[in-house]
Design a protein around this motif. Sequence first.
Motif, PDB file in Angstrom:
ATOM      1  N   ASP A  82       9.976  -4.722   3.753  1.00  0.00           N
ATOM      2  CA  ASP A  82       8.930  -3.534   3.503  1.00  0.00           C
ATOM      3  C   ASP A  82       9.691  -2.328   3.374  1.00  0.00           C
ATOM      4  O   ASP A  82       9.140  -1.136   2.843  1.00  0.00           O
ATOM      5  CB  ASP A  82       7.930  -3.533   4.647  1.00  0.00           C
ATOM      6  N   GLN A  89       7.555   3.803  -2.698  1.00  0.00           N
ATOM      7  CA  GLN A  89       6.565   4.643  -2.788  1.00  0.00           C
ATOM      8  C   GLN A  89       6.668   6.023  -2.664  1.00  0.00           C
ATOM      9  O   GLN A  89       6.129   6.965  -3.064  1.00  0.00           O
ATOM     10  CB  GLN A  89       5.376   3.942  -1.621  1.00  0.00           C
ATOM     11  N   ARG A 124       0.385  -9.647  -4.187  1.00  0.00           N
ATOM     12  CA  ARG A 124      -0.389  -8.356  -3.562  1.00  0.00           C
ATOM     13  C   ARG A 124      -0.442  -7.146  -4.608  1.00  0.00           C
ATOM     14  O   ARG A 124      -1.523  -6.361  -4.608  1.00  0.00           O
ATOM     15  CB  ARG A 124       0.660  -8.016  -2.358  1.00  0.00           C
ATOM     16  N   TRP A 125       0.498  -6.733  -5.521  1.00  0.00           N
ATOM     17  CA  TRP A 125       0.745  -5.799  -6.008  1.00  0.00           C
ATOM     18  C   TRP A 125       0.609  -6.055  -7.733  1.00  0.00           C
ATOM     19  O   TRP A 125       1.427  -5.021  -8.497  1.00  0.00           O
ATOM     20  CB  TRP A 125       1.615  -4.635  -5.796  1.00  0.00           C
ATOM     21  N   LYS A 126       0.654  -6.898  -8.382  1.00  0.00           N
ATOM     22  CA  LYS A 126       0.977  -7.459  -9.604  1.00  0.00           C
ATOM     23  C   LYS A 126       0.471  -6.217 -10.699  1.00  0.00           C
ATOM     24  O   LYS A 126      -0.517  -6.028 -10.611  1.00  0.00           O
ATOM     25  CB  LYS A 126       0.184  -8.832 -10.169  1.00  0.00           C
ATOM     26  N   THR A 141      -5.356   2.677 -11.802  1.00  0.00           N
ATOM     27  CA  THR A 141      -4.281   2.244 -10.787  1.00  0.00           C
ATOM     28  C   THR A 141      -4.826   2.891  -9.383  1.00  0.00           C
ATOM     29  O   THR A 141      -5.166   4.056  -9.640  1.00  0.00           O
ATOM     30  CB  THR A 141      -2.917   2.564 -11.217  1.00  0.00           C
ATOM     31  N   ASN A 142      -4.405   2.375  -8.437  1.00  0.00           N
ATOM     32  CA  ASN A 142      -4.581   2.913  -6.959  1.00  0.00           C
ATOM     33  C   ASN A 142      -3.232   3.723  -6.624  1.00  0.00           C
ATOM     34  O   ASN A 142      -2.174   3.006  -6.552  1.00  0.00           O
ATOM     35  CB  ASN A 142      -4.936   1.740  -6.160  1.00  0.00           C
ATOM     36  N   ASN A 143      -3.319   4.710  -6.229  1.00  0.00           N
ATOM     37  CA  ASN A 143      -2.101   5.604  -5.783  1.00  0.00           C
ATOM     38  C   ASN A 143      -1.269   4.798  -4.641  1.00  0.00           C
ATOM     39  O   ASN A 143      -0.247   5.131  -4.497  1.00  0.00           O
ATOM     40  CB  ASN A 143      -2.563   6.999  -5.356  1.00  0.00           C
ATOM     41  N   SER A 144      -2.127   4.024  -3.876  1.00  0.00           N
ATOM     42  CA  SER A 144      -1.588   3.400  -2.795  1.00  0.00           C
ATOM     43  C   SER A 144      -1.128   2.057  -3.007  1.00  0.00           C
ATOM     44  O   SER A 144      -0.372   1.400  -1.896  1.00  0.00           O
ATOM     45  CB  SER A 144      -2.640   3.266  -1.334  1.00  0.00           C
ATOM     46  N   ASP A 145      -1.243   1.721  -4.205  1.00  0.00           N
ATOM     47  CA  ASP A 145      -0.446   0.437  -4.444  1.00  0.00           C
ATOM     48  C   ASP A 145       0.581   0.490  -5.544  1.00  0.00           C
ATOM     49  O   ASP A 145       0.985   1.385  -6.360  1.00  0.00           O
ATOM     50  CB  ASP A 145      -1.995  -0.357  -5.441  1.00  0.00           C
ATOM     51  N   LEU A 146       1.523  -0.369  -5.468  1.00  0.00           N
ATOM     52  CA  LEU A 146       2.660  -0.403  -6.301  1.00  0.00           C
ATOM     53  C   LEU A 146       2.304  -1.360  -7.340  1.00  0.00           C
ATOM     54  O   LEU A 146       1.776  -2.657  -7.257  1.00  0.00           O
ATOM     55  CB  LEU A 146       3.762  -1.141  -5.551  1.00  0.00           C
ATOM     56  N   ASN A 147       2.782  -0.902  -8.759  1.00  0.00           N
ATOM     57  CA  ASN A 147       2.670  -2.046  -9.801  1.00  0.00           C
ATOM     58  C   ASN A 147       3.832  -2.689 -10.270  1.00  0.00           C
ATOM     59  O   ASN A 147       4.943  -2.300 -10.484  1.00  0.00           O
ATOM     60  CB  ASN A 147       2.324  -0.879 -10.962  1.00  0.00           C
TER      61      ASN A 147
END
Length: 234
Positions: A82, A89, A124-126, A141-147
Amino acid sequence: MNTENIFGCLYNSLFTYRLSALIKRVPLISSQNQLGHSFQQILQILLSPKFFPIGIQIRAGDGTMIQTKNSLNEKEILEKFDNFFICSQQIINRNKKLLYELNQIPIIFLLSDDIQIRQAALKRWKFSLECFQSLENKCQTNNSDLNILANSNPVFHIRYTTNHILAFQLGIFDSFLFSLCEQHLITTSSGFGRLAAFVSLKQQNIYSLFHHEQPSCQNQSVPLAIAGYYWSGI
């Protein structure tokens, strides 16, 4: 030439495929798993000015290339590494204003010798291809998610395959893709990520992390010239 670019220029002159040669090879390498992205999709996205790519290279060890089962579940796998994802992030958060001004979307290109790390991150973050195909950057896109952008096929290692030429080509291609990223997070104990990050010639600091290390990118970056001195013998 200077200390910031001499080795990268030499490497690119001697070893890196020309883009035309890469394009010829990309259509021949298809993704066998619909979970991930094809090499052609990854190349197109990394070359697109719509995105700000951050490269993560996680070296789990040669054993992950030959073992068929992992004792950890997907949640435990992501928790084990992590610090890499938290660091990425933090980089995104620090560059929000710049990305907004440039109208760019941050994406994470994930390289790992362990297929299960890439698969867990993709689940989880595709990164959605609908975002890539959007003409006006109107990605939901969600700012808390990674692309996460990654291939989900097993790694071909020269030591563990009979097709040495293909393994070498794929390794060089992965290195080329990683060098296209604007920011690099690499595994400290791995030479593969170090070389690709250094020869990219990006004027950004490089973040080198250990497994289970404190999940923070604060004051852990290394300038390009210093990276060359410590990691490339220059």
